[in-house]
Motif scaffolding. Structure first.
Motif, short mmCIF file in Angstrom:
data_model
loop_
_atom_site.label_atom_id
_atom_site.label_comp_id
_atom_site.label_asym_id
_atom_site.label_seq_id
_atom_site.Cartn_x
_atom_site.Cartn_y
_atom_site.Cartn_z
N GLY A 55 0.81 -1.20 0.00
CA GLY A 55 0.00 0.00 0.00
C GLY A 55 0.85 1.26 0.00
N PRO A 56 0.30 2.39 0.48
CA PRO A 56 1.06 3.66 0.49
C PRO A 56 2.32 3.53 1.34
CG PRO A 56 -1.28 4.05 0.87
CD PRO A 56 -1.08 2.56 0.94
N GLN A 57 3.39 4.16 0.88
CA GLN A 57 4.67 4.12 1.60
C GLN A 57 5.39 5.46 1.47
OE1 GLN A 57 7.66 1.64 -0.51
NE2 GLN A 57 6.05 1.19 -2.01
N VAL A 58 6.27 5.70 2.42
CA VAL A 58 7.06 6.92 2.44
C VAL A 58 8.50 6.54 2.11
CG1 VAL A 58 7.86 8.88 3.79
CG2 VAL A 58 5.54 7.99 4.14
N ILE A 59 9.05 7.14 1.06
CA ILE A 59 10.40 6.84 0.60
C ILE A 59 11.31 8.02 0.90
CG2 ILE A 59 11.80 6.28 -1.41
CD1 ILE A 59 9.92 4.07 -0.58
N THR A 60 12.49 7.73 1.44
CA THR A 60 13.50 8.75 1.69
C THR A 60 14.49 8.75 0.53
OG1 THR A 60 13.31 8.45 4.09
CG2 THR A 60 15.28 9.57 3.26
N ASN A 61 14.58 9.88 -0.16
CA ASN A 61 15.46 10.00 -1.32
C ASN A 61 16.91 10.19 -0.88
OD1 ASN A 61 13.23 9.90 -3.16
ND2 ASN A 61 12.79 12.04 -2.64
N ASP A 62 17.81 10.16 -1.87
CA ASP A 62 19.24 10.30 -1.57
C ASP A 62 19.56 11.67 -0.97
OD1 ASP A 62 19.92 7.76 -2.44
OD2 ASP A 62 20.14 8.40 -4.52
N ASP A 63 18.78 12.70 -1.32
CA ASP A 63 19.05 14.04 -0.79
C ASP A 63 18.40 14.28 0.57
OD1 ASP A 63 16.44 14.09 -1.51
OD2 ASP A 63 16.61 15.72 -2.96
N GLY A 64 17.80 13.24 1.14
CA GLY A 64 17.20 13.36 2.46
C GLY A 64 15.73 13.73 2.46
N THR A 65 15.19 14.12 1.31
CA THR A 65 13.77 14.45 1.24
C THR A 65 12.93 13.18 1.22
OG1 THR A 65 13.83 14.51 -1.19
CG2 THR A 65 14.27 16.58 0.00
N THR A 66 11.66 13.31 1.55
CA THR A 66 10.74 12.18 1.57
C THR A 66 9.66 12.36 0.52
OG1 THR A 66 9.37 13.21 3.29
CG2 THR A 66 11.16 11.74 4.01
N ALA A 67 9.09 11.25 0.11
CA ALA A 67 8.02 11.27 -0.89
C ALA A 67 7.03 10.16 -0.59
CB ALA A 67 8.60 11.11 -2.29
N ASN A 68 5.76 10.46 -0.78
CA ASN A 68 4.70 9.47 -0.62
C ASN A 68 4.45 8.77 -1.96
OD1 ASN A 68 4.17 10.13 2.13
ND2 ASN A 68 2.98 11.91 1.45
N THR A 69 4.48 7.46 -1.96
CA THR A 69 4.30 6.70 -3.19
C THR A 69 3.30 5.57 -2.97
OG1 THR A 69 6.11 5.16 -2.70
CG2 THR A 69 6.66 7.18 -3.90
N VAL A 70 2.67 5.17 -4.06
CA VAL A 70 1.79 4.01 -4.07
C VAL A 70 2.15 3.16 -5.28
CG1 VAL A 70 -0.57 3.16 -4.16
CG2 VAL A 70 -0.07 5.28 -2.94
N VAL A 71 2.76 2.01 -5.03
CA VAL A 71 3.17 1.10 -6.11
C VAL A 71 2.62 -0.28 -5.80
CG1 VAL A 71 5.11 0.04 -7.33
CG2 VAL A 71 5.28 2.41 -6.56
N THR A 72 1.99 -0.91 -6.77
CA THR A 72 1.50 -2.28 -6.63
C THR A 72 2.31 -3.19 -7.52
OG1 THR A 72 -0.17 -2.05 -8.38
CG2 THR A 72 -0.83 -1.45 -6.13
N VAL A 73 2.35 -4.47 -7.18
CA VAL A 73 3.10 -5.45 -7.97
C VAL A 73 2.28 -6.73 -8.05
CG1 VAL A 73 4.38 -6.20 -5.91
CG2 VAL A 73 5.28 -6.71 -8.18
#
Length: 248
Positions: A55-73
């Motif tokens: 489901g929804p997840q929070v990803i920490t990028n290389d520059d330290g910022t975060t992003a909300n993503t929703v990816v299904t597989v």
């Protein structure tokens, strides 16, 4: 698919019983009296994988910022593979046999990722695919319950467990499976007594017990932009329909 497998199993039993009207000359009449014997096996299988998405997840990028993503597989199709091996079978009594069958399973699973935070102009999610190679060493331990032999046919049921060792998987894969796993299998087959050997076609369903997904794989991913795919699923359960020909 399940209806197809049930139909095939039913046809195997009907075919084995279709010639049970009159007695004929039996080939290899004493072959089932051996206390122990060996054989070889070869076959094909259809493999699939049930994936529980995170489901929804929070990803920490290389520059330290975060992003909300929703990816299904999902593995959106049954992928074909093949297997080869050997067997050893112990006669317990007239109706029961214990079989151990080490084998190698080869195949490829086709996984499709849908990124709902990165959409096309028409609003559909962007897709990313992964060809998940699979190579397993398995050692199936099965109990066979066979009907009485009539002429040169003998139908049977089989059930058992199948521990597997996964030889595939790379650190660059989006999703990686665990090194070891345990599966439950159940099926049916029929012995055909030929003049020089016994042929045993068998169809069975194999289902992976427990979570087969390597949940620690995200630690090996160097590109943080790929974590949205690695963390897309939290559980995976493998399943296969296996058609095997035993030569004994």
């Amino acid at each position: 698919m399940k209806r197809y497998v049930i139909t095939v199993i039913t046809l195997i039993w009907v075919f084995c019983s279709s010639n049970a009207q009159e007695r004929t000359v039996e080939n290899r009449p004493y072959t089932d009296l051996r206390p122990f014997h060996f054989g070889v096996l070869v076959g094909t299988h259809l493999q699939d994988m049930e994936l529980l998405n995170a489901g929804p997840q929070v990803i920490t990028n290389d520059d330290g910022t975060t992003a909300n993503t929703v990816v299904t597989v999902d593995q959106n199709r049954w992928d074909i593979g093949f297997h080869v091996g050997v067997l050893g079978e112990l006669r317990l009594n007239t109706y029961f046999q214990l079989r151990v069958a080490p084998a190698m399973y080869f195949g490829t699973r086709h996984l499709t990722f849908h990124d709902f935070t990165d959409l096309h102009s028409d609003g559909t999610p962007k897709e990313t695919t992964q060809e998940l190679k699979s190579a397993y060493i398995s050692t199936a331990v099965d109990m066979i319950f066979a009907a009485p032999r009539f002429n040169n046919h003998r139908p049977y049921l089989v059930a058992g467990i199948n521990p597997m060792i996964n030889l595939s998987g790379k650190s660059s894969d989006y999703i990686k499976l665990k090194r070891t796993g345990l599966s439950l299998e159940i099926g049916a087959g029929c012995d055909f007594y030929l003049p020089f050997f016994k042929l045993r076609p068998e169809l069975k369903f194999v289902y992976g017990l427990g979570n087969n997904l390597d949940t620690e794989h995200y630690k090996q991913v160097r590109d943080k932009n790929l974590l949205r795919y690695t963390n897309a699923a939290k559980e995976a359960h493998s399943k296969m329909f296996v058609l095997t020909f035993y030569f004994e």
